[in-house]
Enzyme design. Structure first.
Site, PDB file in Angstrom:
ATOM      1  N   ALA A  64     -22.807 -63.341   0.841  1.00  0.00           N
ATOM      2  CA  ALA A  64     -22.405 -65.078   0.310  1.00  0.00           C
ATOM      3  C   ALA A  64     -23.747 -65.429  -0.489  1.00  0.00           C
ATOM      4  CB  ALA A  64     -22.353 -65.166   1.784  1.00  0.00           C
ATOM      5  N   GLY A 109     -20.925 -60.091   2.533  1.00  0.00           N
ATOM      6  CA  GLY A 109     -19.835 -60.907   2.604  1.00  0.00           C
ATOM      7  C   GLY A 109     -18.867 -60.140   1.337  1.00  0.00           C
ATOM      8  N   GLU A 112     -16.860 -57.163   3.524  1.00  0.00           N
ATOM      9  CA  GLU A 112     -16.011 -57.881   3.919  1.00  0.00           C
ATOM     10  C   GLU A 112     -14.912 -58.598   3.598  1.00  0.00           C
ATOM     11  OE1 GLU A 112     -19.122 -60.631   5.855  1.00  0.00           O
ATOM     12  OE2 GLU A 112     -18.901 -60.104   8.141  1.00  0.00           O
ATOM     13  N   GLU A 132     -26.987 -58.523   7.886  1.00  0.00           N
ATOM     14  CA  GLU A 132     -27.604 -60.015   7.298  1.00  0.00           C
ATOM     15  C   GLU A 132     -28.233 -59.938   8.873  1.00  0.00           C
ATOM     16  OE1 GLU A 132     -24.562 -58.801   6.454  1.00  0.00           O
ATOM     17  OE2 GLU A 132     -23.158 -59.917   6.510  1.00  0.00           O
TER      18      GLU A 132
HETATM   19  N1  DAK Z   1     -26.593 -64.778  -3.047  1.00  0.00           N
HETATM   20  C1  DAK Z   1     -27.862 -65.552  -4.059  1.00  0.00           C
HETATM   21  N2  DAK Z   1     -28.179 -64.474  -4.978  1.00  0.00           N
HETATM   22  C2  DAK Z   1     -28.239 -62.884  -4.561  1.00  0.00           C
HETATM   23  C3  DAK Z   1     -27.765 -63.149  -4.367  1.00  0.00           C
HETATM   24  C4  DAK Z   1     -26.901 -63.495  -2.793  1.00  0.00           C
HETATM   25  N3  DAK Z   1     -26.050 -62.909  -2.506  1.00  0.00           N
HETATM   26  N4  DAK Z   1     -27.449 -60.984  -4.436  1.00  0.00           N
HETATM   27  C5  DAK Z   1     -28.487 -61.297  -5.402  1.00  0.00           C
HETATM   28  N5  DAK Z   1     -28.127 -62.578  -6.138  1.00  0.00           N
HETATM   29  C6  DAK Z   1     -29.227 -63.101  -7.654  1.00  0.00           C
HETATM   30  C7  DAK Z   1     -30.568 -62.647  -7.362  1.00  0.00           C
HETATM   31  O1  DAK Z   1     -31.308 -64.285  -7.300  1.00  0.00           O
HETATM   32  C8  DAK Z   1     -30.937 -62.493  -8.901  1.00  0.00           C
HETATM   33  O2  DAK Z   1     -31.177 -64.244  -9.081  1.00  0.00           O
HETATM   34  P1  DAK Z   1     -32.089 -64.452 -10.451  1.00  0.00           P
HETATM   35  O3  DAK Z   1     -33.821 -64.005 -10.017  1.00  0.00           O
HETATM   36  O4  DAK Z   1     -31.241 -64.263 -11.628  1.00  0.00           O
HETATM   37  O5  DAK Z   1     -31.955 -65.963 -10.479  1.00  0.00           O
HETATM   38  C9  DAK Z   1     -29.830 -62.236  -9.233  1.00  0.00           C
HETATM   39  O6  DAK Z   1     -28.624 -62.488  -8.697  1.00  0.00           O
HETATM   40  C10 DAK Z   1     -29.583 -60.281  -9.981  1.00  0.00           C
HETATM   41  O7  DAK Z   1     -30.239 -59.893  -8.122  1.00  0.00           O
HETATM   42  P2  DAK Z   1     -31.718 -58.853  -8.489  1.00  0.00           P
HETATM   43  O8  DAK Z   1     -33.011 -59.265  -9.342  1.00  0.00           O
HETATM   44  O9  DAK Z   1     -31.875 -59.208  -7.120  1.00  0.00           O
HETATM   45  O10 DAK Z   1     -31.246 -57.789  -8.550  1.00  0.00           O
HETATM   46  P3  DAK Z   1     -31.848 -56.162  -7.830  1.00  0.00           P
HETATM   47  O11 DAK Z   1     -30.605 -55.373  -8.658  1.00  0.00           O
HETATM   48  O12 DAK Z   1     -33.134 -56.210  -8.088  1.00  0.00           O
HETATM   49  O13 DAK Z   1     -31.141 -56.127  -6.717  1.00  0.00           O
HETATM   50  C11 DAK Z   1     -29.636 -56.049  -4.027  1.00  0.00           C
HETATM   51  C12 DAK Z   1     -30.101 -56.626  -6.435  1.00  0.00           C
HETATM   52  C13 DAK Z   1     -28.491 -56.776  -4.129  1.00  0.00           C
HETATM   53  C14 DAK Z   1     -30.065 -54.782  -3.803  1.00  0.00           C
HETATM   54  C15 DAK Z   1     -30.240 -57.427  -4.530  1.00  0.00           C
HETATM   55  O14 DAK Z   1     -29.687 -59.035  -5.018  1.00  0.00           O
HETATM   56  C16 DAK Z   1     -30.078 -58.435  -2.456  1.00  0.00           C
HETATM   57  O15 DAK Z   1     -30.279 -57.935  -1.399  1.00  0.00           O
HETATM   58  N6  DAK Z   1     -29.628 -59.297  -3.372  1.00  0.00           N
HETATM   59  C17 DAK Z   1     -29.114 -59.849  -1.973  1.00  0.00           C
HETATM   60  C18 DAK Z   1     -28.218 -58.693  -1.058  1.00  0.00           C
HETATM   61  C19 DAK Z   1     -27.372 -60.219   0.566  1.00  0.00           C
HETATM   62  O16 DAK Z   1     -28.579 -59.665   1.420  1.00  0.00           O
HETATM   63  N7  DAK Z   1     -26.656 -60.292   0.471  1.00  0.00           N
HETATM   64  C20 DAK Z   1     -26.170 -61.736   1.576  1.00  0.00           C
HETATM   65  C21 DAK Z   1     -25.714 -60.665   2.433  1.00  0.00           C
HETATM   66  S1  DAK Z   1     -25.386 -62.107   3.695  1.00  0.00           S
HETATM   67  C22 DAK Z   1     -20.780 -67.254   7.025  1.00  0.00           C
HETATM   68  C23 DAK Z   1     -20.275 -66.193   6.962  1.00  0.00           C
HETATM   69  C24 DAK Z   1     -21.021 -65.161   6.554  1.00  0.00           C
HETATM   70  C25 DAK Z   1     -22.100 -65.080   5.632  1.00  0.00           C
HETATM   71  C26 DAK Z   1     -22.237 -66.297   5.345  1.00  0.00           C
HETATM   72  C27 DAK Z   1     -22.019 -67.259   6.326  1.00  0.00           C
HETATM   73  N8  DAK Z   1     -20.249 -68.058   7.936  1.00  0.00           N
HETATM   74  C28 DAK Z   1     -19.831 -67.996   8.749  1.00  0.00           C
HETATM   75  C29 DAK Z   1     -21.124 -69.531   7.391  1.00  0.00           C
HETATM   76  C30 DAK Z   1     -22.364 -63.901   4.710  1.00  0.00           C
HETATM   77  C31 DAK Z   1     -23.631 -64.148   4.562  1.00  0.00           C
HETATM   78  C32 DAK Z   1     -23.744 -62.636   3.932  1.00  0.00           C
HETATM   79  O17 DAK Z   1     -22.904 -61.913   3.404  1.00  0.00           O
END
Ligand code: DAK
Length: 258
Positions: A64, A109, A112, A132
């Site tokens: 997400a 997500g 998921e 998460e």
């Molecule tokens: N959201 C927003 N931007 C993201 C992102 C994300 N999940 N993942 C990556 N980006 C963006 C980065 O901020 C970066 O943007 P700029 O700085 O270039 O503007 C760009 O994508 C490239 O990312 P990185 O520079 O970080 O790239 P790396 O190769 O160094 O790293 C990575 C790749 C995938 C390991 C890293 O980006 C990362 O850890 N990303 C976050 C992964 C994550 O934690 N995802 C979210 C999981 S929580 C809900 C239900 C469900 C959910 C939410 C609400 N409700 C019921 C309301 C779900 C939550 C989730 O999915």
């Protein structure tokens, strides 16, 4: 649509989540577009298999959109949750077969949404995880339920509690993905699998999907009863008569859609 590309050819729809600069993270706009896309697809008789993938070589869906969630109010979080729930359920239960072509990060997500597909094919560079708990939340798009059903309670708990990421081979080993292929062969491998499915009775495949899905929420006795009813119903179809007659006549079957 800004963030979702839909292409249809030869009964296969390819849906591409297209926000490569954010590694295809799911924001509200993208979820809304996916919802509209799945609503259209579930009505289309010219589509029998849907392949879901992410744009770019690096990521399927990196979860997400954290930049959108960071300041969301509880009411906004709830609205997002309801939208995602509806969208993922639509994907899981659409009459077509769905294949996730996982071309990189499938985190949160992203993991998921691929679990809401019927089949997952992973590129060798795919990475799976539920990060998460490290963000102070729990999986909210079905992760606590679908991951445990796919790989078992113990492994799902370990992945969710530790936030460990696993590669494609490990995902294959634990049963999270059906197949691992070189990245450059990913879409071809999915299309090949789709073509094989297209050669079978479409009504039978769709019925089998719906019985498998419904059975996951039932006890075995009732699941088997439902299977018997559905099995009996297939005896009323042209495809059943043609499929069996063709076998006995030693020719290939000309299956239609019923
Ligand atoms: N959201 C927003 N931007 C993201 C992102 C994300 N999940 N993942 C990556 N980006 C963006 C980065 O901020 C970066 O943007 P700029 O700085 O270039 O503007 C760009 O994508 C490239 O990312 P990185 O520079 O970080 O790239 P790396 O190769 O160094 O790293 C990575 C790749 C995938 C390991 C890293 O980006 C990362 O850890 N990303 C976050 C992964 C994550 O934690 N995802 C979210 C999981 S929580 C809900 C239900 C469900 C959910 C939410 C609400 N409700 C019921 C309301 C779900 C939550 C989730 O999915």
């Amino acid at each position: 649509m800004n963030n979702v590309i839909l292409e249809v050819a030869e009964q296969i729809a390819t849906v591409t989540i297209n926000r490569p600069k954010s590694l295809n993270a799911l924001n509200t706009e993208t979820l809304t577009e996916l919802n509209a896309c799945f609503t259209e697809l579930e009505k289309r008789k010219d589509v029998r298999v849907v392949i879901l993938t992410g744009a770019g070589a690096k990521s399927f869906v990196a979860g997400a959109d954290i930049s959108e969630m960071v300041n969301a109010t509880p009411a906004e979080g709830r609205a997002m949750s309801l939208l995602a729930l509806e969208t993922f359920n639509k994907l899981e239960n659409m009459p077509q077969v769905t294949i996730a072509a996982v071309n990189g990060y499938a985190l949160g997500g992203g993991c998921e949404i691929c679990m809401s597909c019927d089949i997952r094919v992973a590129a060798e560079n795919a990475v799976f995880g539920q990060p998460e708990c490290g963000l102070g939340i729990i999986p909210g798009f079905g992760g606590t339920q679908r991951l445990a059903r796919l790989i078992g309670k113990g492994r799902a708990k370990e992945l969710i509690f530790t936030c460990d990421k696993i590669d494609a081979q490990e995902a294959y080993r634990v049963g999270l993905v059906n197949k691992v292929v070189p990245a450059e062969e990913l879409m071809d491998a999915c299309r090949k699998m789709a073509a094989k499915i297209l050669s079978k009775g479409s009504y039978a495949v769709s019925m089998a999907k719906s019985v498998i899905n419904a059975g996951m929420d039932m006890d075995l006795t009732n699941g088997l009863k439902m299977e018997a009813d559905a099995f009996g119903f297939t005896f009323s179809t042209h495809d059943k008569k043609e499929g069996m007659t063709a076998f006995l006549e030693k020719r290939s079957a000309d299956l239609t859609d019923f």
